[in-house]
Design an enzyme around this catalytic site. Structure first.
Site, PDB file in Angstrom:
ATOM      1  N   ALA A 297       0.767  -1.260  -0.086  1.00 26.61           N
ATOM      2  CA  ALA A 297       0.010  -0.072   0.128  1.00 26.61           C
ATOM      3  C   ALA A 297       0.992   1.276  -0.047  1.00 26.61           C
ATOM      4  O   ALA A 297       0.494   2.243  -0.674  1.00 26.61           O
ATOM      5  CB  ALA A 297      -1.068   0.067   1.171  1.00 26.61           C
ATOM      6  N   ASP A 343      11.472  31.607 -36.497  1.00 27.02           N
ATOM      7  CA  ASP A 343      12.057  31.947 -38.000  1.00 27.02           C
ATOM      8  C   ASP A 343      10.941  33.027 -38.734  1.00 27.02           C
ATOM      9  O   ASP A 343       9.601  32.975 -38.503  1.00 27.02           O
ATOM     10  CB  ASP A 343      11.761  30.884 -38.771  1.00 27.02           C
ATOM     11  CG  ASP A 343      12.160  31.029 -40.494  1.00 27.02           C
ATOM     12  OD1 ASP A 343      13.251  31.416 -40.652  1.00 27.02           O
ATOM     13  OD2 ASP A 343      11.270  30.615 -41.302  1.00 27.02           O
ATOM     14  N   ASP A 644       9.322  26.826 -41.052  1.00 29.15           N
ATOM     15  CA  ASP A 644       8.381  25.903 -42.079  1.00 29.15           C
ATOM     16  C   ASP A 644       9.184  25.712 -43.362  1.00 29.15           C
ATOM     17  O   ASP A 644       8.288  25.232 -44.433  1.00 29.15           O
ATOM     18  CB  ASP A 644       7.363  26.787 -42.284  1.00 29.15           C
ATOM     19  CG  ASP A 644       7.435  28.212 -42.796  1.00 29.15           C
ATOM     20  OD1 ASP A 644       9.028  28.397 -43.101  1.00 29.15           O
ATOM     21  OD2 ASP A 644       6.661  28.983 -43.153  1.00 29.15           O
ATOM     22  N   ASP A 648      15.319  25.466 -42.838  1.00 28.34           N
ATOM     23  CA  ASP A 648      15.253  25.415 -41.333  1.00 28.34           C
ATOM     24  C   ASP A 648      15.383  23.905 -40.630  1.00 28.34           C
ATOM     25  O   ASP A 648      15.712  23.887 -39.497  1.00 28.34           O
ATOM     26  CB  ASP A 648      13.693  25.820 -40.648  1.00 28.34           C
ATOM     27  CG  ASP A 648      13.364  27.045 -41.321  1.00 28.34           C
ATOM     28  OD1 ASP A 648      14.166  28.009 -41.322  1.00 28.34           O
ATOM     29  OD2 ASP A 648      12.128  27.296 -41.607  1.00 28.34           O
TER      30      ASP A 648
END
Length: 910
Positions: A297, A343, A644, A648
């Site tokens: 327990a 960016d 994106d 990158d």
């Protein structure tokens, strides 16, 4: 470069063989794979080889089966101890206790199976969200394929930002470099060449090969695939280390270590309790059963499972907010982000470039900004500039669209084509009139792009666009009023001044130049360095990408959250500064800017010192972005990088958290990102960081609750046994405590909604343990208060009824109710001030607490259940004592919390 060196048409029986592809002559490699270095494999041959060699995929983790999950629930050490306790119950003449104990095993197994199977489904789904792609040439056509469809002998086309799909031997390359750190541990990009190497060349020195799982950081190349799937270098490493097994996250590993330490601690305490009970004359088997039940327990064996479940459910919640997690440990790291590298294009700006101004050479440049509508009148100089802008351009006009042409390509090049279309230029006929001979893309060490074309008269035409500074260095003349004039020093100064003026207006400025060549039948053989000189300057084009309306407020939100924002851009210093000022990028007033030229000249020590002061990195190349991220990390910063585009990807891979913005328009971006912001919204990134912090905090809350309440059970039993107060809790009651107080309130805390002030606190240190040293002191205090109240109720029962069921019932009820209510205290680590907003409601915790309280009171109204738990009905005043034992710890622990530190600290001084 083209090859047609096929000397045999059969293919190797197996692709593994001796790993000597780097030492063979290029002709032998092509011959052995029956490969065409110009047109690639035929579609038919590629299909046959896919059947022969199988998909280009590493061995996937199979995950745990439903049966396996069930078995795991029953093979843990707590279950073994419970089985021993059940046998002891039978041996001591308590078969009902044995049935109850095994019932606890079954209930725990059901709950564990339910939560872990759901977590397993969510985690396994992460591997299936995205499919890597590869660019190959087959039957002379360039095709983008699912990377699993790549076969040995395929002609692989390599571009900057792409992940390499398979092991391959280079047959052509131009300034090609790769990040091979995932394979070799080498942190710097590796420059490639074509020459054969010795057989004993180590893996890291095989410069004529590219390897699956590595990343192209610059340049272009072509390669013949020599190994796929598990036969690749990374596939063989995976087999050696058996990496198909799912690895625990750092947080899970921390909690597993804590659980192991607590097992040892509790085992020692339970041994002492057993010895003390034996010395006091308690029955040995009975005392042993209590000691075992207390160990089961008291030890929070479910700590790692709490982390897994919380992380998995958090990932599911993030998806509803358009946040896609590709790596489980990214959730942990999000909460510790200290610096966000933004960016510019597509993150701070809308990535919708449009030409705002054109500056042609007009004498001494008194007013060179040309209003575009005014250009409807014939202007030979402008027409010549447009011709160069259309030819030196990789964007395409999609076929079948007339009135509303659709463009496919980069935002900048699309904007130039849009300008030409609006000015009446017929794009395709112009390109057909000047067919492309060579294209030399922008590279990290040359911020310009050039194309070579054949003219209708048989001569050549060079078209160039790029950085005004670098293009100007390549120019010897300029076009003034349709006259080609030599460029004097004062002319160069005027052009630089005009460029600076346009850049200060937040325009992205490109220079356009050209150079006619005399009739030359051997244009194909010309080296770019021979014609990228003596150019004629045609003019400047100023483009603007509007800043997203929400960005200034979002930048402020990052700052309130204690997160530094750094803009990384290829723009000139002046353009970058103007944008940074518009969005209030700096937390400390004036912007500090470093550009690529300055960065290259800095020593490692200088770079380290700059990390605390720089707001903008300008004129940055992909390799520079990688250096920026690693420099920030060398200062012990937890870095998130957004991006994106393919430029990158090296930095996204190197960052602690790589964040791909948008729907993944560029190949390779999603392959290396840890987190994908699907709606292309910087505000969603704030949500992601808030979710990361919330998930980590919730795990801390659940762990704190489990440890504090379990410790209170040990204290109650240990004190009563050592002092000689009898048996406040029996084995069945201890197991009931484990069932009622551990599972549901702990999960309720793990599902806490975000604190309204979560983004007003400083990010936690990256090396901070999940359980800090100060936490142990606080947990010991809370456990002592809960235990003291339970022992007080037990003492009252002893004084009224003596040792027996009544006193034990009061201790059991008081301790259990106090533990359940303690979950409410654990919702916050500090006292909230009146100025702080109230915590949002947590319906999950409400249901868990109410349900647990109802379960605890159930034995009082169901006599049969009361008999199993060995509890007895009490007098009304006794229930009042139990209520005090439950409520007083709640009040004391809430009142003694440390005061809230308040909102975030002021920005550090630079």
């Amino acid at each position: 470069m083209a090859f047609d060196l096929n000397t045999r048409q059969d293919t190797p029986a197996a692709q593994a063989g001796p790993a000597v592809w780097h030492s063979l002559p290029l002709e032998a490699v092509l011959s052995q794979w029956a490969a065409d270095g110009d047109r690639g494999l035929s579609l038919t041959e590629a299909h046959d080889r896919l059947d022969q060699y199988g998909p280009n995929a590493l061995a996937a983790s199979q995950g745990r089966s439903a049966l396996g999950l069930w078995v795991e629930q029953c093979l843990s050490w707590p279950v073994g101890l419970l089985a021993v306790a059940a046998l002891l119950s039978v041996a001591t003449g308590n078969p009902i206790d044995a049935v109850v104990i095994m019932g606890v095993v079954v209930i725990n197994a059901i709950i564990g199976y339910t939560t872990e199977s759901q977590s397993e489904r969510i985690i396994r789904a992460l591997q299936d969200e995205l499919t890597p792609t590869a660019l190959v040439r087959r039957d002379g056509q360039d095709l983008t394929l699912d990377a699993t469809q790549v076969v040995p002998g395929d002609l692989l086309l390599l571009r900057a930002g792409q992940a390499v799909a398979a092991d391959a031997r280079l047959i052509d390359c131009d300034r090609l470099a790769l990040d091979e750190s995932a394979l070799t541990g080498e942190s710097l990009p590796v420059t490639k060449h074509l020459s054969p190497l010795t057989k004993d060349a180590p893996l890291a020195d095989r410069r004529n090969l590219v390897f699956k799982g590595t990343l192209v950081t610059r340049g272009v190349g072509q390669a013949i695939v020599v190994a796929t799937g598990s036969d690749t270098e990374i596939g063989q490493i995976q087999a050696l280390v058996d990496s198909t097994e799912t690895l625990d996250t750092p947080l899970q590993q921390q909690l597993a270590r804590v659980s192991g330490q607590l097992v040892l601690l509790c085992s020692g305490v339970c041994t002492v309790i057993f010895a003390a009970g034996a010395l006091r004359g308690y029955g040995l088997l009975h005392t042993l059963k209590i000691a075992i039940s207390l160990a089961v327990a008291a030890v929070p064996e479910g700590l790692p499972a709490v982390a897994t479940t919380t992380l998995a459910l958090g990932i599911q919640a993030m998806r509803r907010h358009k946040i896609l997690i590709r790596a489980l440990n990214a959730v942990e790291t999000l909460g510790a982000v200290q610096v966000v590298c933004l960016d510019k294009t597509g993150t701070i700006t809308a990535n919708r470039m449009a030409v705002q101004v054109v500056a042609l050479g007009q004498g001494d440049l008194p007013g060179v900004a040309v209003d575009l509508p005014a250009l409807a009148t014939p202007n030979p100089a402008f027409d010549r500039l447009l011709t160069a802008a259309v030819l030196c351009n990789a964007s395409q006009v999609l076929p079948g669209v007339e009135r509303d042409p659709q463009l496919q390509g980069s935002a900048t090049e699309n904007a130039l084509l849009t300008l030409a279309l609006e000015s009446g230029v017929a794009i395709d006929p112009l390109r057909q009139r000047y067919p492309l001979v060579a294209l030399n893309p922008r590279q990290e060490d040359r911020m310009l792009m050039s194309t070579l074309h054949r003219t209708p008269s048989g001569g050549g035409l060079v078209a160039v666009k790029g950085s005004p500074t670098q293009v100007l260095e390549c120019c010897s003349h300029w076009l003034v009023n349709d006259q080609v004039m030599p460029l004097r020093d004062e002319d160069r100064l005027s052009l630089k001044t005009r460029n600076q003026t346009m850049a200060n207006q937040t325009l992205r400025v490109l220079a356009i130049a050209d150079r006619p060549l005399e009739a030359a039948p051997d244009l194909d053989s010309l080296d770019p360095s021979s014609y990228e000189q003596d150019l004629t300057w045609l003019g400047l084009v100023g483009l603007a990408d509007p800043i997203r309306e929400e960005v200034p407020e979002l930048i402020a939100a990052f700052h309130r959250a204690g997160i530094d924002t750094v803009m990384v851009t290829g723009d000139q210093r002046s353009t970058a500064k103007a944008i940074g000022e518009q969005v209030n990028l700096s937390r400390n007033g004036e912007l500090a800017i470093v550009d690529a030229y300055d960065l290259a000249a800095l020593t490692d020590g200088d770079r380290h010192a700059l990390t605390h002061r720089i707001d903008i990195f300008a004129r940055i190349t992909p390799a520079d972005k990688l250096q920026v991220v690693r420099t920030l990390q060398s200062a012990q910063k937890v870095v998130a990088m957004t991006g994106d585009g393919i430029n990158d990807t090296p930095a996204l891979k190197a960052a602690n958290v790589g964040l791909a913005m948008g729907s993944g328009k560029a190949d390779g971006v999603h392959d290396v990102a840890d987190v994908i912001i699907q709606d292309d919204n910087l505000g969603t990134l704030i949500d992601a960081i808030a979710q990361g912090r919330t998930i980590y905090t919730n795990i801390r809350k659940a762990v704190h609750y489990l440890l504090a309440t379990n410790l209170s059970e040990i204290i109650v039993v240990a004190v009563a046994t050592l002092v000689g107060l009898g048996e406040p809790l029996n084995a069945i009651q201890l197991l009931w405590l484990n069932l009622v107080t551990d599972i549901f309130p702990g999960l309720g805390l793990a599902l806490e909604p975000a604190d309204p002030t979560v983004l007003e606190q400083a990010p936690r240190p990256a090396d901070e343990p999940i359980i800090k040293t100060t936490d142990f002191g606080r947990m010991a205090w809370e456990a002592s208060v809960i235990s003291g109240a339970a022992l007080g109720a037990y003492g009252y029962g002893l004084s009224q009824y003596g040792a027996g069921l009544a006193a034990s019932t009061m201790a059991f009820m008081g301790l259990t109710l106090a533990q359940v209510l303690h979950a409410l205290t654990c919702r916050t680590e500090t006292r909230r001030s009146q100025r702080q907003p109230a915590l949002p409601p947590n319906p999950y915790l409400t249901v868990a607490v109410v349900g647990s309280l109802a379960l605890q009171l159930l034995p009082l109204v169901i006599p049969a259940l009361g008999e199993i738990l060995h509890i007895t009905p009490l007098a009304a005043r006794d229930y009042g004592v139990i209520a005090v034992a439950a409520l007083v710890p709640l009040a004391i622990n809430a009142a003694t919390k440390p005061a809230s530190p308040g909102p975030i600290l002021q920005p550090e001084k630079r």
